[in-house]
Each structure stands twice: as C-alpha cells, then as structure tokens.
Motif scaffolding. Structure first.
Motif, mmCIF file in Angstrom:
data_model
loop_
_atom_site.group_PDB
_atom_site.id
_atom_site.type_symbol
_atom_site.label_atom_id
_atom_site.label_comp_id
_atom_site.label_asym_id
_atom_site.label_seq_id
_atom_site.Cartn_x
_atom_site.Cartn_y
_atom_site.Cartn_z
ATOM 1 N N THR A 178 0.305 -1.787 0.210
ATOM 2 C CA THR A 178 -0.050 0.008 0.418
ATOM 3 C C THR A 178 0.854 1.516 0.198
ATOM 4 O OG1 THR A 178 0.101 -0.420 2.389
ATOM 5 C CG2 THR A 178 -2.003 -0.419 1.143
ATOM 6 N N GLY A 179 0.215 2.486 -0.270
ATOM 7 C CA GLY A 179 0.906 3.830 -0.215
ATOM 8 C C GLY A 179 2.390 4.167 0.648
ATOM 9 N N ASP A 180 1.744 3.756 1.859
ATOM 10 C CA ASP A 180 3.314 4.255 2.848
ATOM 11 C C ASP A 180 3.157 2.600 3.273
ATOM 12 O OD1 ASP A 180 0.811 2.353 4.627
ATOM 13 O OD2 ASP A 180 -0.319 3.615 6.187
ATOM 14 N N LYS A 181 3.330 1.494 2.598
ATOM 15 C CA LYS A 181 4.080 0.414 2.923
ATOM 16 C C LYS A 181 3.479 -0.099 4.218
ATOM 17 C CE LYS A 181 7.962 1.658 -0.184
ATOM 18 N NZ LYS A 181 7.396 3.406 -0.043
ATOM 19 N N ALA A 182 2.751 0.130 4.344
ATOM 20 C CA ALA A 182 2.342 -0.710 5.200
ATOM 21 C C ALA A 182 1.731 -2.041 5.628
ATOM 22 C CB ALA A 182 1.663 0.328 6.209
ATOM 23 N N ILE A 183 0.504 -2.127 4.297
ATOM 24 C CA ILE A 183 0.280 -3.384 3.594
ATOM 25 C C ILE A 183 1.188 -4.396 2.708
ATOM 26 C CG2 ILE A 183 -1.743 -4.950 4.066
ATOM 27 C CD1 ILE A 183 -3.183 -2.700 4.360
ATOM 28 N N ASN A 184 1.471 -5.170 3.080
ATOM 29 C CA ASN A 184 1.889 -5.839 1.748
ATOM 30 C C ASN A 184 0.888 -7.281 1.412
ATOM 31 O OD1 ASN A 184 4.880 -7.057 0.699
ATOM 32 N ND2 ASN A 184 3.336 -9.208 0.638
ATOM 33 N N ILE A 185 1.051 -7.044 -0.015
ATOM 34 C CA ILE A 185 0.009 -7.313 -0.405
ATOM 35 C C ILE A 185 0.643 -8.453 -1.381
ATOM 36 C CG2 ILE A 185 -1.878 -7.062 -2.581
ATOM 37 C CD1 ILE A 185 -2.223 -4.330 -1.134
ATOM 38 N N LEU A 186 -0.530 -9.789 -0.994
ATOM 39 C CA LEU A 186 -0.067 -10.940 -2.391
ATOM 40 C C LEU A 186 -1.137 -10.871 -3.316
ATOM 41 C CD1 LEU A 186 0.660 -13.727 0.374
ATOM 42 C CD2 LEU A 186 2.449 -12.444 -0.657
ATOM 43 N N ARG A 212 -1.676 -11.496 26.573
ATOM 44 C CA ARG A 212 -3.146 -10.834 26.707
ATOM 45 C C ARG A 212 -2.832 -9.400 27.204
ATOM 46 N NH1 ARG A 212 -6.715 -13.366 30.770
ATOM 47 N NH2 ARG A 212 -5.375 -11.613 31.640
ATOM 48 N N ASP A 213 -2.056 -9.306 28.039
ATOM 49 C CA ASP A 213 -1.461 -8.176 28.882
ATOM 50 C C ASP A 213 -0.841 -6.943 27.964
ATOM 51 O OD1 ASP A 213 -2.869 -8.467 31.021
ATOM 52 O OD2 ASP A 213 -1.512 -8.872 32.759
ATOM 53 N N ALA A 214 0.364 -8.092 27.773
ATOM 54 C CA ALA A 214 1.557 -6.936 26.329
ATOM 55 C C ALA A 214 0.348 -6.811 25.105
ATOM 56 C CB ALA A 214 2.329 -7.628 26.107
ATOM 57 N N ILE A 215 0.080 -7.693 24.537
ATOM 58 C CA ILE A 215 -0.975 -7.025 23.699
ATOM 59 C C ILE A 215 -1.899 -5.508 24.217
ATOM 60 C CG2 ILE A 215 -3.172 -7.642 21.393
ATOM 61 C CD1 ILE A 215 -1.888 -10.319 22.511
ATOM 62 N N ALA A 216 -2.431 -6.089 24.807
ATOM 63 C CA ALA A 216 -3.263 -4.521 25.644
ATOM 64 C C ALA A 216 -2.604 -3.064 24.958
ATOM 65 C CB ALA A 216 -4.236 -5.125 27.122
ATOM 66 N N ARG A 217 -1.140 -3.425 25.351
ATOM 67 C CA ARG A 217 -0.488 -2.025 25.555
ATOM 68 C C ARG A 217 0.247 -2.220 23.860
ATOM 69 N NH1 ARG A 217 1.037 -4.479 30.232
ATOM 70 N NH2 ARG A 217 2.827 -4.751 29.790
ATOM 71 N N PHE A 218 0.339 -2.980 23.431
ATOM 72 C CA PHE A 218 1.065 -2.615 22.296
ATOM 73 C C PHE A 218 0.666 -1.335 21.317
ATOM 74 C CE2 PHE A 218 1.124 -7.833 20.543
ATOM 75 C CZ PHE A 218 2.809 -7.285 21.071
ATOM 76 N N ASP A 219 1.988 -1.008 21.066
ATOM 77 C CA ASP A 219 1.699 0.484 19.869
ATOM 78 C C ASP A 219 1.759 0.111 18.781
ATOM 79 O OD1 ASP A 219 2.575 2.979 19.002
ATOM 80 O OD2 ASP A 219 4.692 2.372 19.336
ATOM 81 N N LEU A 220 0.368 -0.230 18.647
ATOM 82 C CA LEU A 220 -0.046 -0.510 17.176
ATOM 83 C C LEU A 220 0.300 1.016 16.160
ATOM 84 C CD1 LEU A 220 -2.870 -2.881 18.160
ATOM 85 C CD2 LEU A 220 -0.739 -4.017 17.444
ATOM 86 N N ALA A 221 0.745 -0.155 15.125
ATOM 87 C CA ALA A 221 1.484 1.101 13.947
ATOM 88 C C ALA A 221 1.533 0.827 12.883
ATOM 89 C CB ALA A 221 2.365 2.130 14.885
ATOM 90 N N PRO A 222 1.215 1.354 11.707
ATOM 91 C CA PRO A 222 1.677 1.201 10.656
ATOM 92 C C PRO A 222 3.582 1.278 10.170
ATOM 93 C CG PRO A 222 0.857 2.976 10.123
ATOM 94 C CD PRO A 222 0.414 3.234 11.662
ATOM 95 N N ARG A 223 3.938 0.101 9.589
ATOM 96 C CA ARG A 223 5.087 -0.975 9.921
ATOM 97 C C ARG A 223 6.043 -1.535 11.164
ATOM 98 N NH1 ARG A 223 5.414 2.824 6.362
ATOM 99 N NH2 ARG A 223 6.220 3.870 7.477
ATOM 100 N N ARG A 224 4.633 -1.077 12.354
ATOM 101 C CA ARG A 224 5.236 -1.704 13.055
ATOM 102 C C ARG A 224 5.122 -2.912 13.521
ATOM 103 N NH1 ARG A 224 7.973 1.377 16.597
ATOM 104 N NH2 ARG A 224 6.577 3.615 16.395
ATOM 105 N N THR A 225 3.712 -2.722 12.722
ATOM 106 C CA THR A 225 2.830 -3.868 13.258
ATOM 107 C C THR A 225 2.488 -4.798 11.556
ATOM 108 O OG1 THR A 225 1.506 -2.978 15.175
ATOM 109 C CG2 THR A 225 0.052 -5.269 14.175
ATOM 110 N N PRO A 226 2.890 -5.568 11.336
ATOM 111 C CA PRO A 226 2.749 -6.002 9.801
ATOM 112 C C PRO A 226 2.166 -6.729 9.663
ATOM 113 C CG PRO A 226 5.009 -6.985 11.595
ATOM 114 C CD PRO A 226 4.443 -6.915 11.987
ATOM 115 N N VAL A 227 1.103 -6.445 8.715
ATOM 116 C CA VAL A 227 0.153 -6.021 8.635
ATOM 117 C C VAL A 227 -0.222 -6.980 6.994
ATOM 118 C CG1 VAL A 227 -2.397 -5.632 7.795
ATOM 119 C CG2 VAL A 227 -0.822 -4.856 9.428
#
Lengths: 531, 178
Positions: free
Chosen positions: A90-98, A445-460
């Motif tokens: 995608t444009g911001d390179k956050a999502i890799n498309i197959l 679960r506790d860690a996921i609740a605090r994850f700093d989810l963000a483009p290219r920090r979280t592979p999508v």
C-alpha cells in the motif's frame, strides 16, 4: 513417472498463445470478447464465453508457467508468479499484498480455500449497497456449478499439524471451527499451493477453464499489459496494450490493439480500477477505485513443544468464524485460519534482525502459526482504501489503517494467543515490532493490550483484494450493474473481485467463480442474441 | 503526481533535505539522486551497501566465518548477488525508490543524516551498523522504518530463499515429486 503437464500438452497440440515479450512488431487483433486478466474472474468468463461459440482473446500481464516449472521454491515463485515479486505494498508500505501475476492469476498461487459467499455478506449487499437478485437461493446453482467444475469439496484428509492445533485449541476453548473446502482433485497433501501446484491437483484456472477456452480456439496473450480502453461515445472501440520486455517488468516498444464486440475487465481489484482510471471513462460519482478492501491480516506465531512442520501438508484446512459472526455495524469481525509457512515469507515477516531473528528462525519446525483476516467494509467506519495512479500509470492503493482496524487487530491477536496456549504452545509471538515472545496467555494478553500498534510496526498482510468497481442497481453508488455491465459504457463489463461492495468475510475465490459464471453466462446469451 | 504519493514524498523530502545539506556535493550528489534506476540498482553503491549489511542482518544465520571461512564467504557473495537480482525483478517504481535510498546511503553527508555515520560502508564497524539497524527498526520516523523494512526484506529474503540456509532452521526443502 513424470507428471503430465496439461499446459505443455495443449501448447504441443496448437493452442494459440502469444508471449508478447517476443514480439518484434505491433499487432492488431479482433474478436468477439476481449478479457483482461486470467485469474478467478477472467478464467471463469473465458471458458463460458468460448463454450458459447464466441471468439475470445485473453490478455495477461504475467507469464505462462505450469507444473513443469513449479519447483516449490519461493525465490523462483515470488518474482515469476506474483505482482511486484510478492512485495506489492500500500502507499504507506504498511500492508504487503499477495496477488497473482501469471496465467491463472491468484488461482495459480492461492491456498485452495473455497467458501460460498456468507449469507450475512449477501444480506449486507442487499440492504446497504443496492445489489438485487444475489441471494443465497439464486446463487446456489452457480456455486454448485463451479464447485463441480473445480472439484470443490470438504478436505477429508487429516489436517496437517498446524491446522490440527487450531482445531484442538478451538475444541478446548469451545470455540466454533470447521473444515475448509478445497478446490483440488487427487491432492498430494504437499503444502506448496502458494508456489504453483507441481502436481496439477489444484483446480486452478490454469489447468481447468483456460485450457478449455484454448481448446475452443481462444487466443491468449501473455506478458502483455492492458494500458487503456479507447471509447467512442458510449462504447469501447479498442483496447490498447503494451508488450512487456523480456525481463517481464519493463515495457517493450510494441503495441497490441484489440477490437472486440465486448470487453471484460478482470485484472483483479487493484489493476481493474487502475485500468478504468487510465482509460478516463465516465465516472460521474467518482466511485472507481474507492472502497477497495483487503481483509487486513495479522499473524500470531507460537513455539510448540513438538514438531509442527508448518510448511508441510495442505494449508488452511480448518477455520474458525467464532469472531466473524458479529453484528456488521459493530467492531470489526475476523476469521481465523492456519496458513502455510515457508522460509522467505516467515523470515521477512519477523521484523527483528541478527542473532534474535536467527534464533527465532531456528525454531521454524516447531512453529504453529495463525492468521486473522479482518472483515473490512461493513461498518460505516470501514471505507477501505483508494486505488489511484502513479506518474507512470501503475496502480497505487492507499489504505489507511485506523483505530477501527487496530481495535480488531488487538482483539484478534488476543484470540490467537489464547488459542495457541490452549493448543499447548510454550511461547506465543504476536507478530508486532521486534516480536517478543510470551510464556503465558495472561502475559501475552497484557502485552497485546499495551502494544503500540502502528503502520510498519505491526506487520499487516493481505491476500484478498476486493472492491473498487462495485456492482449494484443505483448508478450513484455502483460502477456496473448487476449484470456486470458498466453503467456508462454499453460494451464494457467488470468480472472479478472488483465487483464486491464490501469484503467477503471469507477467502473470495469461490465468490468470484460463481458470480462471474452467472455474469458471463448472461453476456454470452446477450452476444448470441445480437448476432 | 508526486505530491499525492506519500511514500514517494517522504523519500523525496529526505532527498531534498540531503540535497540542501550537501549543495557543496554538487554534480555527484545530483547525478546519484536523479540517475536512472537501472544504472543505480546495478551500481556499485547498492552492492557495497548490501554487502556491508549482511553480517549484521544475518548474524547467527550465516555460516560462521571462523569455523568455515570459505562457506561463509560464498554465502555472503550469494546473498549480495540474490538481493541485487531480486531488486532487478521489481517494477520500475520500486526500483526507483530503492535506487534513491541507496543513493542517499552511498553519499557520505546524507549517510551521516540517515545512518549516523559518514564513514564509507567498507570501513564501518559492524557494531555501528547494528546500532543503525536497531535505530531504524524502532524509529518514530516512518521513512526510517520503511528503509529498514526494504533492506531487511531484500537481505533476509535473499538468504532464506537459498538452500544453504535451510539445514540450520530445520527446513528440509521442497519434497521430490514426479
């Protein structure tokens, strides 16, 4: 004994196949129907139109490769068979498309999961998107027809260990799950569907509908890029195409012009909207390329005490819709599946490097991997992405990952971690940032609740592109009618996943097969009447 | 329409920053930043930079230099070769972006801005490259994370596609059919 290769056999008996990268001059071509794309949509349409006695020309940007070429090696398959070497982003390179880019398109490289369009999805199209006549009952014969054509049946072989772990965990947690139907005949249970089936067991377009169309006299151009439709008033007169160079990515100086009675855009839900945009066709409500959906997908890896060998055995034979069957207007739902895991994709998805990365990779045989596919496009907050054109005319999809989706990512990572610990995982790595592992569900679960989810920090990732040229009855909210015909252009049809007004909420190939079969049957009848 | 392309805009913004910083760099910088992608992607910069990144990105994965120097050298050569070959198979827009990145990393003043060191790639200690990679991986700047992802995928993808990598990770390779 060597495995029979139906494509090489067809070529030997005289199929009309032209590799445009070998052209040394321009070409003019005429036919009844020109089809852009040879994947689930184009392949299905080609067989039906050719069997109706119409002359068909297929245009494919990728190469013609077949079982003799499929060596189950990622480094060959990705550049040969996938859009942008499997690194389309995608444009911001956050999502890799197959996405596939070869004869057979996505069906040549997909993981053979076959679901009928969920009833909830069809209901949503009816209630919110003005799609009439596509209920379960009226589609049932089209699903039955394509299931019979492509060998779609529940997978009755024991699931591989990666999928068995999902079923076992779901049982333990009383989470719904079921076997996935697959489009295979005589499957060897190897696990390399994504790299091109080496045994021709997968009933892709490459070994079913496209050979049937070519046997009926259809012409197939490969390594030929559809540039633009040229319209004269309310009809397309010509399709202009550019031959590709021998390297398959650059453009050669030769043009192929195709004149036809009807044109079918079936290039997939990024390239079809891009082709319409390049053609500058009337789009009075600026709908083309909007509402493009991806089933944004996140990954959870677990280390099991026993060998899983997630690269071996049929991928994706078990699924859970426990968290998909939710109110469409509420938080995003997600489907869980257990994918194939091969070294390159595994290694580039883990964002760490050096010794930590190497240590994680050394555990590959004991990995159990789940993916969660988010059902985008249902709630009002989920508008999907927008396809537009780069300077050089190539498509670019902008897809914002927003809080609505990150909320789903967080819940999906939590569900997957819980299942993986229930399956016996020693450690779970929700794939995010450096990819730390957790030794208990509470810690994960506790860690996921605090994850700093963000483009290219979280592979999508995404393997399902849908929408961008939706069908419907109202030209203010759809690009084509329920017969697939463009609202403004009388002889132009869309027949691929671009048609869908929302994501499907399941692997989309069977939705494309069945809906396109119905539309192509209608087009064949219309063209025969007009003769 | 570069102004509508956020990813490209970010690369160009850094290009602009570097060009401003390095006006004195003159013709060489300009030629590198605007040169033809095919020339750049097969150019010496990309090759030298990838070669310098390999021991950091693939520490613990490549054959040990002390234990098996010949094998280690061959593995490194193959990773560099395969990473460059993978670049050449990308579509023009992706090659162009990578060429811009390698041009920035190949030119000392812009390298100082982006990577934190001005020393040339052949001379940078591995520890400095480790530090740079970790900083990019964890950066708040999307450009640095994008650069990290691109180099990570190129180098790590090249190694794990190579059958030499498979015994260490317990991957038996594809089964034999036919």
């Amino acid at each position: 004994m060597a495995i029979a290769d139906p494509v090489r056999q067809g070529l030997a008996r005289g199929w009309r196949v032209i590799d445009a990268s070998t052209l040394a001059h321009d070409v003019e071509q005429e036919c009844d129907v020109a089809i852009v794309g040879t994947g689930a949509g184009g392949g299905t349409a080609a067989e039906i139109l050719a069997e109706a006695g119409l002359s068909v020309v297929l245009i494919e940007e990728g190469p013609l490769r077949s079982s003799s070429d499929f060596h189950m090696r990622e480094r060959e398959a990705y550049p040969e068979l996938y859009q942008e070497s499997a690194a389309r982003k995608t444009g911001d390179k956050a999502i890799n498309i197959l996405q596939g880019r070869c004869v057979g398109g996505g069906t040549t490289v997909n993981w053979t999961s076959a679901f009928r369009t969920p009833a909830a999805t069809l209901a949503r199209w009816r209630s919110h998107h003005g799609v009439r006549g596509f209920d379960e009952a009226s589609l049932a014969p089209w699903f039955a027809r394509m299931e019979a054509r492509l060998g779609v049946a529940p997978w009755t072989v024991a699931p591989n260990a990666n999928n068995a772990a999902l079923a076992r965990a779901a049982d333990a947690l009383r989470v719904s799950h079921a076997p996935i139907s697959r489009n295979v005949r005589g499957c060897w249970n190897l696990g390399y569907c994504g790299l091109g089936c080496p045994t021709n067991a997968k009933q892709s377009m490459l070994v079913t509908t496209i050979p049937a169309a070519l046997d009926r006299g259809a012409t197939l151009f490969t390594r030929l890029r559809a540039l633009r439709f040229v319209a004269a008033r309310d009809r397309i007169a010509t399709l202009e195409c550019a031959a590709l160079a021998a390297n398959g990515v650059d453009v050669a100086p030769w043009t192929v012009r195709v004149r036809a009675r009807a044109f079918v855009a079936a290039a997939g839900a990024i390239n079809t909207p891009a082709l319409l945009l390049r053609s500058a066709l009337p789009d009075p409500h600026a709908l083309v390329g909007k509402r493009t959906f991806l089933h944004p997908t996140v990954v959870s890896a677990a280390t099991m005490p026993e060998r899983i060998d997630p690269f071996a055995g049929a991928p994706q034979s078990v699924y859970s819709d426990q968290w998909l069957d939710v109110a469409p207007d509420g938080p995003v739902g997600y489907k869980l599946e257990a994918p194939p895991v091969h070294p390159i994709l595994a290694a580039i998805t883990l964002l760490d490097f050096g010794a930590a990365h190497a240590a994680r990779m050394a555990e590959l045989p004991r990995w159990h991997v789940l993916i969660a596919l988010l059902r985008d496009g249902f709630a009002g907050a989920s508008q999907g992405g927008v396809v537009r054109l780069r300077d050089d005319g190539a498509p670019l999809l902008d897809y914002p990952l927003d809080d609505y989706l990150w909320d789903g990512v967080r819940r999906a990572m939590t569900s997957m971690a819980e299942l993986q610990f229930a399956a016996g995982a020693r450690e779970v790595v929700p794939v995010h940032a450096r990819g730390f592992g957790y030794r208990s569900f509470a810690a994960a679960r506790d860690a996921i609740a605090r994850f700093d989810l963000a483009p290219r920090r979280t592979p999508v990732v995404s393997a399902h592109v849908m929408g961008g040229a939706p069908f419907g009855s109202d030209s203010a909210t759809s690009v084509v009618g329920e017969d697939g015909r463009h609202h403004e252009i009388a002889n132009l049809y869309v027949m691929d996943g671009s048609l869908f007004p929302t994501s499907i909420g399941a692997n989309p190939q069977l939705s494309i097969f069945a809906i396109v079969a119905r539309l192509a049957d209608g087009l064949a009848r219309a063209l025969r009447r007009a003769v | 329409m570069p102004s509508h392309d956020p990813s490209r805009r970010r690369f160009l913004a850094v290009g602009g920053l570097s060009a401003a910083l390095l006006a004195a760099g003159g013709a060489l910088a300009w030629r590198r930043l605007t040169g033809r992608p095919s020339m750049l992607s097969s150019g010496a910069d990309a090759s030298r930079i990838v070669r310098a990144l390999v021991p950091s990105l693939l520490a613990g994965a490549l054959p040990d230099v002390a234990a098996s120097p010949t094998e280690a050298a061959a593995a490194r050569d193959e990773v560099v070769h395969d990473a460059l070959a993978a670049m050449d198979g990308l579509p023009p827009h992706a090659r162009r972006e990578l060429a811009q990145l390698f041009a920035l990393l190949g030119f000392a003043p812009s390298r100082l801005v982006l990577a934190g060191f001005a020393a040339d790639w052949d001379a940078v200690p591995r520890a400095d490259i480790d530090t740079m990679l970790a900083a990019w991986r964890d950066s708040r700047l999307e450009l640095k994370r994008a650069a990290y992802d691109a180099l990570h995928a190129l180098v790590i993808g090249a190694w794990y596609g190579n059958a030499r990598a498979w015994p260490r990770i317990g991957y038996p390779g594809p089964p034999v059919v036919g």
